[in-house]
Write a protein that holds these residues in place. Sequence first.
Motif, PDB file in Angstrom:
ATOM      1  N   GLY A   1       0.286  -1.271  -0.056  1.00 51.34           N
ATOM      2  CA  GLY A   1       0.353   0.019  -0.164  1.00 51.34           C
ATOM      3  C   GLY A   1       0.716   0.867  -0.289  1.00 51.34           C
ATOM      4  N   ASN A   2       0.501   2.119  -0.574  1.00 45.14           N
ATOM      5  CA  ASN A   2       0.879   3.560  -0.331  1.00 45.14           C
ATOM      6  C   ASN A   2      -0.103   4.158   0.730  1.00 45.14           C
ATOM      7  OD1 ASN A   2       0.967   6.568  -1.311  1.00 45.14           O
ATOM      8  ND2 ASN A   2       1.609   6.168  -2.710  1.00 45.14           N
ATOM      9  N   PRO A   3       1.426   5.182   1.310  1.00 48.48           N
ATOM     10  CA  PRO A   3       1.025   5.496   2.893  1.00 48.48           C
ATOM     11  C   PRO A   3      -0.490   6.653   2.365  1.00 48.48           C
ATOM     12  CG  PRO A   3       2.792   5.180   2.963  1.00 48.48           C
ATOM     13  CD  PRO A   3       2.714   5.106   1.479  1.00 48.48           C
ATOM     14  N   SER A   4      -0.413   6.890   1.383  1.00 55.45           N
ATOM     15  CA  SER A   4      -1.201   7.909   0.855  1.00 55.45           C
ATOM     16  C   SER A   4      -2.495   7.277   0.824  1.00 55.45           C
ATOM     17  CB  SER A   4      -1.058   9.274  -0.131  1.00 55.45           C
ATOM     18  OG  SER A   4       0.839   9.233   0.169  1.00 55.45           O
ATOM     19  N   SER A   5      -2.863   6.459   0.460  1.00 53.01           N
ATOM     20  CA  SER A   5      -4.010   5.557   0.004  1.00 53.01           C
ATOM     21  C   SER A   5      -5.322   5.699   1.106  1.00 53.01           C
ATOM     22  CB  SER A   5      -3.963   4.149  -0.638  1.00 53.01           C
ATOM     23  OG  SER A   5      -2.775   4.854  -1.507  1.00 53.01           O
ATOM     24  N   LEU A   6      -6.446   5.313   0.602  1.00 58.78           N
ATOM     25  CA  LEU A   6      -7.606   6.007   2.168  1.00 58.78           C
ATOM     26  C   LEU A   6      -7.821   4.688   2.429  1.00 58.78           C
ATOM     27  CD1 LEU A   6      -9.758   8.794   0.593  1.00 58.78           C
ATOM     28  CD2 LEU A   6      -8.093   8.729   2.984  1.00 58.78           C
ATOM     29  N   HIS A   7      -7.615   3.727   1.565  1.00 62.16           N
ATOM     30  CA  HIS A   7      -8.544   2.107   1.863  1.00 62.16           C
ATOM     31  C   HIS A   7      -7.078   1.601   2.399  1.00 62.16           C
ATOM     32  CE1 HIS A   7      -4.811   0.841  -0.799  1.00 62.16           C
ATOM     33  NE2 HIS A   7      -5.398   1.693  -1.828  1.00 62.16           N
ATOM     34  N   GLN A   8      -7.906  -0.323   3.920  1.00 60.12           N
ATOM     35  CA  GLN A   8      -6.735  -0.131   3.907  1.00 60.12           C
ATOM     36  C   GLN A   8      -5.713  -0.634   3.860  1.00 60.12           C
ATOM     37  OE1 GLN A   8      -8.484  -4.202   5.264  1.00 60.12           O
ATOM     38  NE2 GLN A   8      -7.578  -4.751   7.040  1.00 60.12           N
ATOM     39  N   LEU A   9      -5.225  -0.920   2.774  1.00 59.59           N
ATOM     40  CA  LEU A   9      -3.558  -1.478   2.163  1.00 59.59           C
ATOM     41  C   LEU A   9      -3.107   0.026   2.624  1.00 59.59           C
ATOM     42  CD1 LEU A   9      -3.579  -3.235  -0.999  1.00 59.59           C
ATOM     43  CD2 LEU A   9      -3.391  -4.124   1.429  1.00 59.59           C
ATOM     44  N   GLY A  10      -3.684   0.833   2.539  1.00 57.48           N
ATOM     45  CA  GLY A  10      -2.950   2.758   2.711  1.00 57.48           C
ATOM     46  C   GLY A  10      -2.590   2.353   4.217  1.00 57.48           C
ATOM     47  N   ALA A  11      -3.616   2.529   5.211  1.00 52.23           N
ATOM     48  CA  ALA A  11      -3.676   2.242   6.436  1.00 52.23           C
ATOM     49  C   ALA A  11      -2.524   1.600   7.087  1.00 52.23           C
ATOM     50  CB  ALA A  11      -5.177   2.179   7.032  1.00 52.23           C
ATOM     51  N   VAL A  12      -2.383   0.325   6.543  1.00 51.30           N
ATOM     52  CA  VAL A  12      -1.141  -0.420   7.320  1.00 51.30           C
ATOM     53  C   VAL A  12      -0.082  -0.053   6.992  1.00 51.30           C
ATOM     54  CG1 VAL A  12       0.368  -2.632   6.462  1.00 51.30           C
ATOM     55  CG2 VAL A  12      -2.837  -2.752   6.756  1.00 51.30           C
ATOM     56  N   ALA A  13       0.256   0.538   6.222  1.00 52.04           N
ATOM     57  CA  ALA A  13       1.493   1.874   5.011  1.00 52.04           C
ATOM     58  C   ALA A  13       1.910   3.199   5.877  1.00 52.04           C
ATOM     59  CB  ALA A  13       1.253   1.457   3.596  1.00 52.04           C
ATOM     60  N   THR A  14       1.014   3.465   6.151  1.00 53.21           N
ATOM     61  CA  THR A  14       1.088   5.129   7.328  1.00 53.21           C
ATOM     62  C   THR A  14       1.093   3.947   8.609  1.00 53.21           C
ATOM     63  OG1 THR A  14      -0.926   6.101   5.612  1.00 53.21           O
ATOM     64  CG2 THR A  14      -0.497   7.057   8.234  1.00 53.21           C
TER      65      THR A  14
END
Length: 381
Positions: A29-42
């Motif tokens: 995931g991209n940390p800037s994404s709103l979905h769950q994969l982005g949340a994991v990256a964040t």
Amino acid sequence: MIYFDNSATTAMAPEAIKTYTDVAMRVMGNPSSLHQLGAVATRLLEASRQQISALLGVSSDEIYFTSGGTEGDNWILKGVAFEKRIYGRHIIVSSIEHPAIKNTAQWLKTQGFEVDYAPVDARGFVDVSKLADLLREDTILVSVMAVNNEVGSIQPLKAISELLADHPTTGFHVDAVQAIGKIAVEDFMLPRVDFVTFSAHKFHGPRGVGFAMIRAGKRLTPLLHGGGQENNRRSTTENLPAIVATAKALRLTLLDDALKRKNVSQMKQVMLESLKTYDKVILFSEMADFAPNILTFGIRGVRGEVLVHGFENHEIYISTTSACASKKNAAAGTLVAMHVPSHYATSAVRISLDFSNNMAEVEQFLTVFKLLYAEFDKIAH
């Protein structure tokens, strides 16, 4: 193979490699994404930021990720210059800074800024009294490295901090690229220091990643504009695997830090005492007030690159000066600033040790040096 060029770059720690690989393979995931994969990256990104900040004794919102020391140095100098130009256009850097600082300062002169260079003494230490003479009401930034990359002199940051205590509107930047694992964190993370830059590959992290510490409330113009990452200060998608690996490498490097520095210092001491016994050896580094890992010396009449290749033939790897200048076959800029005669300065080579080195490697180095010295003895003068 014996690697004594750790100031140029260090081998990535196996644990950091594993961390990098695990994150690269499992966290897409991209940390800037709103979905769950982005949340994991964040979460991973912020956990790394918090770990780094805790190790350095600052707040997590004061850590900003970069591509390394050069970007960090450029960002601080240019960012402060353009942010504060309405208040002043005068900048002071030391005369022994890394090219990332000195060349940036030169470029700023073409943009209407004034730059003064604080001189150093014959041992490579900034003369604080002469730095004081350069300070003006319109001085917006002072930049002095923590540990010199060419001779290892530890700069008088505490004295400079005390000097700048009476100049609250003047920013204070420290290039700490060579400091991690070489001097205690508290010796460069001083309360008066406003900006500090780091590079991961100098402490067993990956290449192409670093971070800057920017004190809360300090403003500077971004170098990069785009998606607004890093609190709108450094736009570009974060290199998450490298950042997480950097946090791991920093933690490992600072683990038992004092003991590691003591062991490295003992290795340097053995080398230094042995080199002192050779009549034609010139020593540019010492023990007191110098980093425990850097030893710079030369043989009179023998160019540094010749000695480097002589050791390379025995699979021992050292450097002439800094990695950024070694292929130019020029005298080390620090030695020039120290007013070392050019025919001595061009003989300089740098040994840069690491806690991963050992005394057996030191003994092997000294054995090979004895052989090379005998070969060069006829031409050295």
